[in-house]
Design a protein around this motif. Structure first.
Motif, mmCIF file in Angstrom:
data_model
loop_
_atom_site.group_PDB
_atom_site.id
_atom_site.type_symbol
_atom_site.label_atom_id
_atom_site.label_comp_id
_atom_site.label_asym_id
_atom_site.label_seq_id
_atom_site.Cartn_x
_atom_site.Cartn_y
_atom_site.Cartn_z
ATOM 1 N N ALA A 169 0.832 -1.201 0.000
ATOM 2 C CA ALA A 169 0.000 0.000 0.000
ATOM 3 C C ALA A 169 0.869 1.254 0.000
ATOM 4 C CB ALA A 169 -0.928 -0.006 1.206
ATOM 5 N N ALA A 170 1.987 1.215 0.743
ATOM 6 C CA ALA A 170 2.887 2.373 0.789
ATOM 7 C C ALA A 170 3.494 2.640 -0.581
ATOM 8 C CB ALA A 170 3.986 2.141 1.818
ATOM 9 N N LYS A 171 3.829 1.585 -1.298
ATOM 10 C CA LYS A 171 4.399 1.766 -2.639
ATOM 11 C C LYS A 171 3.353 2.309 -3.602
ATOM 12 C CE LYS A 171 8.037 -1.671 -2.051
ATOM 13 N NZ LYS A 171 8.600 -2.985 -2.481
ATOM 14 N N ALA A 172 2.101 1.925 -3.411
ATOM 15 C CA ALA A 172 1.020 2.483 -4.235
ATOM 16 C C ALA A 172 0.856 3.970 -3.949
ATOM 17 C CB ALA A 172 -0.281 1.731 -3.966
ATOM 18 N N SER A 173 0.926 4.366 -2.672
ATOM 19 C CA SER A 173 0.846 5.782 -2.310
ATOM 20 C C SER A 173 2.017 6.553 -2.901
ATOM 21 C CB SER A 173 0.826 5.945 -0.791
ATOM 22 O OG SER A 173 -0.373 5.453 -0.235
ATOM 23 N N TYR A 174 3.183 5.935 -2.878
ATOM 24 C CA TYR A 174 4.369 6.568 -3.468
ATOM 25 C C TYR A 174 4.144 6.847 -4.947
ATOM 26 C CZ TYR A 174 9.135 7.002 -5.280
ATOM 27 O OH TYR A 174 10.265 7.442 -5.925
ATOM 28 N N GLN A 175 3.593 5.891 -5.669
ATOM 29 C CA GLN A 175 3.372 6.071 -7.099
ATOM 30 C C GLN A 175 2.344 7.165 -7.378
ATOM 31 O OE1 GLN A 175 5.343 4.917 -9.234
ATOM 32 N NE2 GLN A 175 6.396 3.370 -7.982
ATOM 33 N N VAL A 176 1.346 7.272 -6.514
ATOM 34 C CA VAL A 176 0.365 8.356 -6.654
ATOM 35 C C VAL A 176 1.066 9.704 -6.530
ATOM 36 C CG1 VAL A 176 -1.608 9.483 -5.546
ATOM 37 C CG2 VAL A 176 -1.624 7.016 -5.908
ATOM 38 N N MET A 177 1.958 9.814 -5.552
ATOM 39 C CA MET A 177 2.680 11.071 -5.362
ATOM 40 C C MET A 177 3.666 11.327 -6.506
ATOM 41 S SD MET A 177 1.964 13.040 -2.757
ATOM 42 C CE MET A 177 0.309 12.780 -3.381
ATOM 43 N N ALA A 178 4.331 10.289 -6.974
ATOM 44 C CA ALA A 178 5.277 10.466 -8.080
ATOM 45 C C ALA A 178 4.550 10.984 -9.319
ATOM 46 C CB ALA A 178 5.985 9.150 -8.378
ATOM 47 N N ALA A 179 3.352 10.467 -9.564
ATOM 48 C CA ALA A 179 2.557 10.937 -10.706
ATOM 49 C C ALA A 179 2.092 12.376 -10.487
ATOM 50 C CB ALA A 179 1.359 10.017 -10.913
ATOM 51 N N ALA A 180 1.696 12.697 -9.260
ATOM 52 C CA ALA A 180 1.264 14.067 -8.952
ATOM 53 C C ALA A 180 2.415 15.045 -9.156
ATOM 54 C CB ALA A 180 0.752 14.142 -7.516
ATOM 55 N N TYR A 181 3.623 14.650 -8.771
ATOM 56 C CA TYR A 181 4.769 15.534 -8.946
ATOM 57 C C TYR A 181 5.049 15.791 -10.426
ATOM 58 C CZ TYR A 181 6.462 16.175 -4.180
ATOM 59 O OH TYR A 181 6.615 16.583 -2.877
ATOM 60 N N ARG A 182 4.874 14.782 -11.247
ATOM 61 C CA ARG A 182 5.076 14.996 -12.686
ATOM 62 C C ARG A 182 4.051 15.986 -13.231
ATOM 63 N NH1 ARG A 182 7.521 10.444 -11.354
ATOM 64 N NH2 ARG A 182 9.257 9.680 -12.618
ATOM 65 N N ARG A 183 2.815 15.895 -12.754
ATOM 66 C CA ARG A 183 1.814 16.873 -13.187
ATOM 67 C C ARG A 183 2.175 18.278 -12.704
ATOM 68 N NH1 ARG A 183 -1.754 12.729 -11.437
ATOM 69 N NH2 ARG A 183 -2.298 13.937 -9.565
ATOM 70 N N ILE A 184 2.651 18.367 -11.476
ATOM 71 C CA ILE A 184 3.041 19.667 -10.922
ATOM 72 C C ILE A 184 4.147 20.303 -11.753
ATOM 73 C CG2 ILE A 184 4.214 20.769 -8.968
ATOM 74 C CD1 ILE A 184 2.643 18.793 -7.138
ATOM 75 N N PHE A 185 5.197 19.544 -12.016
ATOM 76 C CA PHE A 185 6.331 20.115 -12.724
ATOM 77 C C PHE A 185 6.031 20.343 -14.201
ATOM 78 C CE2 PHE A 185 8.372 18.735 -8.833
ATOM 79 C CZ PHE A 185 9.179 19.818 -8.569
ATOM 80 N N ASP A 186 5.151 19.553 -14.775
ATOM 81 C CA ASP A 186 4.684 19.844 -16.129
ATOM 82 C C ASP A 186 3.975 21.189 -16.165
ATOM 83 O OD1 ASP A 186 5.681 17.476 -17.139
ATOM 84 O OD2 ASP A 186 3.768 16.407 -17.061
ATOM 85 N N ARG A 187 3.153 21.457 -15.172
ATOM 86 C CA ARG A 187 2.397 22.704 -15.142
ATOM 87 C C ARG A 187 3.294 23.920 -14.903
ATOM 88 N NH1 ARG A 187 -2.891 22.384 -11.460
ATOM 89 N NH2 ARG A 187 -2.928 24.567 -12.169
ATOM 90 N N PHE A 188 4.391 23.743 -14.225
ATOM 91 C CA PHE A 188 5.300 24.865 -14.012
ATOM 92 C C PHE A 188 5.899 25.371 -15.322
ATOM 93 C CE2 PHE A 188 6.380 23.320 -9.460
ATOM 94 C CZ PHE A 188 5.332 24.062 -8.944
ATOM 95 N N GLY A 189 5.939 24.542 -16.338
ATOM 96 C CA GLY A 189 6.479 24.954 -17.622
ATOM 97 C C GLY A 189 7.988 24.974 -17.672
ATOM 98 N N LEU A 190 8.626 24.156 -16.834
ATOM 99 C CA LEU A 190 10.082 24.103 -16.791
ATOM 100 C C LEU A 190 10.586 22.797 -17.384
ATOM 101 C CD1 LEU A 190 10.547 25.371 -13.122
ATOM 102 C CD2 LEU A 190 10.684 26.722 -15.220
ATOM 103 N N THR A 191 11.803 22.822 -17.902
ATOM 104 C CA THR A 191 12.448 21.597 -18.350
ATOM 105 C C THR A 191 13.052 20.909 -17.127
ATOM 106 O OG1 THR A 191 12.987 22.615 -20.478
ATOM 107 C CG2 THR A 191 14.212 20.626 -19.867
ATOM 108 N N TYR A 192 12.634 19.684 -16.881
ATOM 109 C CA TYR A 192 13.076 18.984 -15.675
ATOM 110 C C TYR A 192 13.269 17.504 -15.978
ATOM 111 C CZ TYR A 192 8.467 16.815 -15.117
ATOM 112 O OH TYR A 192 7.334 16.056 -15.311
#
Length: 580
Positions: A169-192
């Motif tokens: 379950a913890a690894k599933a939560s981690y993946q949810v956060m990893a995906a959320a971070y990709r959405r966050i940094f995509d929205r910032f409009g930066l190359t990362y």
């Protein structure tokens, strides 16, 4: 917003202590103002950027199911003492006392406090999973604060903490956060890049850093252009060389190398490639008793190719080398009979443990120190001159051109600025603080935790390091202090200019565009210089002459020149160029 109602304070010159581009431009553009070493006022223009960063982070964290709270900046030391971090964290943790002599800390992070909340509030597996986050001020007492907001002492961070019933379950939560971070940094409009990172004492592979690509970045990012592989330098594996070791072709020879104590100098003197030399690094590990007294010391010799650098994280994972230190001069002379610069594995005074890097293990006819000042040994070969190495490990930093660990090409290296990190914690804090819940079997179990951070105030600085030119900042639309600036020329002298500027301003506001109207009455050159320095991405210039032609001028901050656009079309042009 109208400029006359706002606060704009630009400088022609950066302060003398500003070392990097972001620090210089943030100060000159009036985004920040230094109050003390590593402590800054966020001025109105800078605060608008920070609030936009926070808004994107908050939206995506909420979308991912995280729940916002706020924890105190000042926290009781008792919680930190439970995990041992009050003593172990070192001088970066600011410790204070109240009037009653009770110990407190100024939070650099909040694992202890959130774990305390969880052990009080989350009683059953039925309440899991749960993810709490905050956007809150932090303080780390940096020894040498520098680079403005890049390495300040006080900063704003988004930190989140997940609680789960088991590892799956913890690894599933981690993946949810990893995906959320990709959405966050995509929205910032930066190359990362999201890069695999070392998990430290926790172990495992669930740790990723989010790095904004910038030539001035402090971190080296390793990636494979032919695949999706990416890792930070600490994590990137240097694969063992392919093919067998070459046969010995040289005799073992003691060679004079007067005054040449580095591999580079020796290679130059002998006119041989640097990669034929081997460097000797001497480490030590101490065994202590319960009182913390050293009862035994083990000295180690590490052998790396002369053109390679030791990776301390990898070395710390070699069995027996956890918590290593560099050996003292006395320990070195005791084992080698020689000072550093001429050390090698042949002719030791006292035995020690030898660890060989994967590259060195397959070398033939190599060069090392002779354990005598001004001498090295050439033509060294395993098996003939030394026993076969009994401990071989990946000890080095990778270099560009190394094979990618995924087998799909060669590695490349670029620079990055770490602005986010997602990390699986396991039970490190829940066990340390006896934080348990009742499982479906009716028995208590420790929470499986994850932590997830974003440097809210570091991110604007990283964005500037990536996006600037000789005139100033170039903000991505999503985090610009204002998305559009209207620059009316002679607004105080022309009713037509004033009317056109006011109408476009009202139309943009009605369309939901974050616009500022510069009604300060500045000369065009000064007005344009201010907004180019501040970095507003879209500019519309309105003047009497152009209005008579039925046009205004539009220029994106990255455009080399302005473009004439019909007055009737300017709203659509601006919206069409905006990145949503």
């Amino acid at each position: 917003m109208k400029a006359s109602q706002f606060f704009i304070s630009t400088l022609k010159e950066a302060p003398a202590d500003a070392e990097v581009v972001s620090h210089k431009l943030m100060t000159r553009a009036g985004l920040i103002k230094k109050l003390g070493a590593g402590i800054y006022n966020y001025m109105p223009m800078g605060l608008r950027v920070i609030r936009k960063v926070e808004a994107i982070v908050r939206e995506e964290m909420n979308r991912a199911g995280a729940v916002e709270l706020t924890m105190p900046v000042v926290q009781p030391a008792e919680l930190w003492q439970e995990t041992g971090r009050f003593e172990k964290m070192g001088p970066e943790l600011l410790r204070i006392q109240d009037r009653h002599g009770r110990d407190f800390v100024v939070q650099p992070t909040s694992e202890e406090v959130i774990t305390d909340i969880a052990r009080q509030e989350l009683k059953s597996y039925k309440q899991l999973p749960k993810n709490f986050y905050q956007i809150q001020t932090k303080f780390r007492d940096e020894r040498r604060p520098r680079f403005g907001l890049m390495r300040g002492r006080e900063f704003i961070m988004k930190d989140a903490y997940s609680f789960d019933r088991d590892q799956a379950a913890a690894k599933a939560s981690y993946q949810v956060m990893a995906a959320a971070y990709r959405r966050i940094f995509d929205r910032f409009g930066l190359t990362y890049r999201a890069v695999a990172a070392d998990s430290g004492a926790i172990g495992g592979d669930l740790s990723e850093e989010f790095q904004v690509i910038a030539a001035t970045g402090e971190d080296a990012i390793v990636y494979c252009p032919q695949s999706d592989y990416a890792a930070n330098m600490e994590k990137a594996e240097a694969l063992a060389p392919t093919g067998p070791r070459g046969a010995a072709t040289q005799a073992l020879t003691k060679t004079a190398t007067p005054g040449k104590s580095t591999c580079a100098d020796v290679a130059a003197l002998l006119a041989v490639p640097l990669n034929t030399t081997v460097k000797s690094l001497v480490l030590a590990t101490d065994e202590t008793n319960e009182a913390g007294e050293i009862v035994k010391t083990q000295v180690w010799l590490l052998l790396l190719r002369g053109d390679h650098d030791m990776n301390e994280i990898k070395v710390g994972k070699v069995p027996g080398l956890a918590g290593f230190r560099f050996a003292t001069l006395g320990e070195i002379e005791n084992h080698f009979g020689c000072k550093p610069g001429y050390l090698g594995p042949i002719g030791l005074k006292k035995p020690l443990k030898i660890v060989v890097d994967r590259e060195v293990a397959v070398m033939a006819d190599w060069i090392c120190g002779a354990n005598e000042v001004d001498f090295h040994i050439t033509g060294v070969n395993w098996g003939r001159d030394l026993p076969e190495p009994d401990m071989v490990a990946d000890l080095r930093n990778v270099v560009a051109g190394d094979r990618s660990p995924d087998g799909r090409g060669e590695l490349a290296i670029e620079r990055g600025i770490e602005v986010g990190h997602v990390f699986y914690l396991g039970t490190k804090y829940s066990k340390g603080m006896n934080a348990t819940f009742l499982g479906d079997d009716g028995k208590p179990a420790f929470f499986e935790m994850g932590c997830y951070g974003i440097g809210v105030t570091r991110l604007p600085a990283a964005a500037i390091e990536q996006n600037h030119d000789e005139r100033g900042i170039i903000w991505p639309d999503a985090i610009a202090p204002f998305t559009v600036v209207i620059c009316p020329v002679g607004m105080d002298r022309s009713d037509a200019v004033k009317a056109a500027a006011e109408k476009l301003y009202a139309d943009l506001l009605a369309a939901g565009v974050d616009v500022i109207l510069d009604d300060r009455g500045e000369r065009p050159g000064a007005m344009f210089a201010d907004w180019e320095l501040i970095g507003v991405p879209h500019r519309v210039t309105i003047g009497d002459k152009s209005l008579k032609e039925g046009v205004v001028e539009y220029q994106h901050r990255r455009d080399a020149a302005a473009t004439k656009v019909a007055v009737a079309d300017i709203l659509a042009r601006v919206k069409g160029r905006m990145v949503v």
